[in-house]
Write an enzyme that holds these catalytic residues in place. Structure first.
Site, PDB file in Angstrom:
ATOM      1  CG  ASP A  70      -1.763  -1.180   1.387  1.00  0.00           C
ATOM      2  OD1 ASP A  70      -2.235  -1.668   0.349  1.00  0.00           O
ATOM      3  OD2 ASP A  70      -1.950  -1.654   2.523  1.00  0.00           O
ATOM      4  CG  ASP A  76      -0.539   5.277   6.559  1.00  0.00           C
ATOM      5  OD1 ASP A  76      -1.398   4.954   7.379  1.00  0.00           O
ATOM      6  OD2 ASP A  76      -0.637   5.066   5.334  1.00  0.00           O
ATOM      7  CD  GLU A  99      -0.927  -2.047   8.044  1.00  0.00           C
ATOM      8  OE1 GLU A  99      -1.830  -1.389   8.584  1.00  0.00           O
ATOM      9  OE2 GLU A  99      -0.553  -1.868   6.877  1.00  0.00           O
ATOM     10  CD  GLU A 100       2.084   1.942   7.238  1.00  0.00           C
ATOM     11  OE1 GLU A 100       2.876   2.016   6.281  1.00  0.00           O
ATOM     12  OE2 GLU A 100       0.858   1.855   7.088  1.00  0.00           O
ATOM     13  CG  ASP A 121      -3.135  -0.822  11.282  1.00  0.00           C
ATOM     14  OD1 ASP A 121      -2.466   0.112  10.805  1.00  0.00           O
ATOM     15  OD2 ASP A 121      -4.112  -1.319  10.703  1.00  0.00           O
ATOM     16  CG  LEU A 123      -3.771   6.706  10.508  1.00  0.00           C
ATOM     17  CD1 LEU A 123      -4.166   6.992  11.949  1.00  0.00           C
ATOM     18  CD2 LEU A 123      -3.071   7.911   9.922  1.00  0.00           C
ATOM     19  CG  ASP A 124      -7.739  -0.025  10.165  1.00  0.00           C
ATOM     20  OD1 ASP A 124      -7.308  -0.812   9.324  1.00  0.00           O
ATOM     21  OD2 ASP A 124      -8.951   0.108  10.420  1.00  0.00           O
ATOM     22  CD  GLU A 285      -5.842  -4.414   9.263  1.00  0.00           C
ATOM     23  OE1 GLU A 285      -5.689  -5.369   8.491  1.00  0.00           O
ATOM     24  OE2 GLU A 285      -6.211  -3.292   8.864  1.00  0.00           O
TER      25      GLU A 285
HETATM   26  P1  AFP Z   1      -5.437   0.888   5.057  1.00  0.00           P
HETATM   27  O1  AFP Z   1      -5.085   1.199   6.472  1.00  0.00           O
HETATM   28  O2  AFP Z   1      -4.256   0.582   4.204  1.00  0.00           O
HETATM   29  O3  AFP Z   1      -6.341   1.925   4.444  1.00  0.00           O
HETATM   30  O4  AFP Z   1      -6.233  -0.509   5.071  1.00  0.00           O
HETATM   31  C1  AFP Z   1      -7.544  -0.480   5.427  1.00  0.00           C
HETATM   32  C2  AFP Z   1      -8.165  -1.854   5.494  1.00  0.00           C
HETATM   33  O5  AFP Z   1      -7.241  -2.808   5.819  1.00  0.00           O
HETATM   34  C3  AFP Z   1      -9.310  -1.859   6.491  1.00  0.00           C
HETATM   35  O6  AFP Z   1      -9.249  -0.872   7.449  1.00  0.00           O
HETATM   36  C4  AFP Z   1     -10.529  -1.665   5.622  1.00  0.00           C
HETATM   37  O7  AFP Z   1     -11.679  -2.147   6.186  1.00  0.00           O
HETATM   38  C5  AFP Z   1     -10.146  -2.333   4.361  1.00  0.00           C
HETATM   39  O8  AFP Z   1      -8.741  -2.176   4.248  1.00  0.00           O
HETATM   40  C6  AFP Z   1     -10.893  -1.741   3.203  1.00  0.00           C
HETATM   41  O9  AFP Z   1     -10.476  -2.338   2.051  1.00  0.00           O
HETATM   42  P2  AFP Z   1     -11.394  -2.549   0.782  1.00  0.00           P
HETATM   43  O10 AFP Z   1     -11.155  -1.364  -0.079  1.00  0.00           O
HETATM   44  O11 AFP Z   1     -10.880  -3.807   0.171  1.00  0.00           O
HETATM   45  O12 AFP Z   1     -12.813  -2.705   1.243  1.00  0.00           O
END
Ligand code: AFP
Length: 340
Positions: A70, A76, A99-100, A121, A123-124, A285
């Site tokens: 990502d 982040d 996670e980073e 994690d 910044l989720d 997560e």
């Molecule tokens: P990020 O922290 O990289 O934005 O990841 C977010 C995540 O892992 C989780 O928080 C979300 O629910 C999911 O991804 C959303 O992903 P989709 O776009 O596949 O639904």
């Protein structure tokens, strides 16, 4: 005329709650409490930055990709470094993983090493940042298991059932700190006028059933037949079972699970034909959120087994997640096992 409140007002700060929790463990040294305190301070620092997003130059991406492929956003990176720097010198952690970062995060030699392990994690849901949608940080605490001088992977690669605490911080309309150390799940809301987290959600219990489902249905065509049948079942009208359920999907796991915890229902991130293990990370997560939801009376599985019993093989492994109300988890499991 003066009126007396019928019962004394009780203001419980996060700090006092942590200390009272410590008193439940005779012989506690205060190290564990200090870790939670450090995390709550990190939450305030990250919130300070998140709440300025849009005003100062913290939105947008860096030129880095993380281990999961990502794009790393500026916030982040800020959250990742803030949590690490807040926790590295306290003397209570022996190692961290985020996670980073691809590898273990060791404690600098200049600082003492402790008996605990922190996974986080930072910044989720960060892809939601630029749209000012709720995001969060998630953390998980373990006890060190190795005896050698330098801690290693076995300290971090422990199944979720070995967690001794977990929590998350929500950067939403208000700042919240939700944590559990095995004595109930408690939520605190930050009151900026006094600079304190105050107990707002004591002993959260997830409803046994719910009528909200949360999943990225854009992936429907890649799901297996059990998952597709379940998704159709949720939408069929049937009064006795309260169907159709309502759909809610924020796309920040931590916020979707928080809503599920409070209102009941089901959150699913299944594997699919393109990504057999789904998207979510087991260690950063799924495990902490499974620990919290189970402690609140709900359930969390990967489709085959309880999330907390999965023995991890690598730091950044992914795993499907089905998490929510106890009865709803049983239903989805029946679909996945082909019983419905
Ligand atoms: P990020 O922290 O990289 O934005 O990841 C977010 C995540 O892992 C989780 O928080 C979300 O629910 C999911 O991804 C959303 O992903 P989709 O776009 O596949 O639904």
């Amino acid at each position: 005329m003066t009126t007396q409140p019928s019962s004394p007002l009780k203001f419980m700060t996060l700090e006092r709650h942590i200390i009272e929790g410590e008193h439940l463990h005779p012989g506690a040294t205060g190290q564990y409490s200090a870790l939670l305190h450090g995390l709550s301070l990190a939450a305030k620092l990250v919130w300070r930055e998140v709440s300025k997003a849009g005003l100062v130059n913290v939105l947008g991406t860096t030129d880095r990709m993380n281990i999961s492929g990502d794009v790393v956003r500026k916030l982040d990176e800020f959250a990742d470094q803030t949590i690490y720097r807040m926790m590295d010198h306290l003397g209570h952690l022996c190692v961290m993983a985020s996670e980073e970062n691809e590898d273990l995060l060791h404690i600098p030699e200049a600082y003492p090493s402790g008996k605990y392990v922190l996974l986080y994690d930072p910044l989720d849901g960060s892809s939601n940042i630029d749209a000012n949608v709720t995001i969060g940080s998630i953390f998980s605490l373990y006890q060190r298991v190795t005896a050698e001088k330098k801690p290693g992977l076995p300290d971090v690669l422990q199944p979720g059932n070995r967690q001794i605490g977990a929590g998350y911080i929500l950067y939403g309309p208000s700042l919240m700190f939700v944590y559990c150390t095995g004595h109930g799940v408690h939520g605190f809301t930050f009151d900026p006028s006094v600079g304190e987290f105050l107990l707002s959600h004591e002993n959260i219990r997830i409803p046994a059933r719910g009528s909200i489902y949360s999943m990225n249905e854009g992936n429907y065509g890649r799901w297996n037949s059990g998952m597709q049948r379940y998704a159709r079942w949720l939408k069929e009208p049937d009064e006795p079972t309260g169907r159709p359920y309502s759909s809610r999907y924020i796309g920040s796991l931590v916020a979707d699970v928080h809503r599920t915890l409070l209102y009941g229902g089901m959150y699913c991130y299944p594997g699919d034909s393109k990504h057999p293990d789904g998207k979510l990370r087991l260690m950063y997560e799924n495990n902490p959120l499974a620990y919290i939801v189970e402690q609140a009376g709900g359930g969390a599985i990967n489709g085959r087994q309880r999330i907390l019993d999965v023995v991890p093989n690598s730091l950044h492994e992914r795993s499907p997640l089905f998490i929510g109300s106890a009865e709803e988890v049983k239903i989805v499991q029946e679909f996945l096992e082909g019983k419905r």
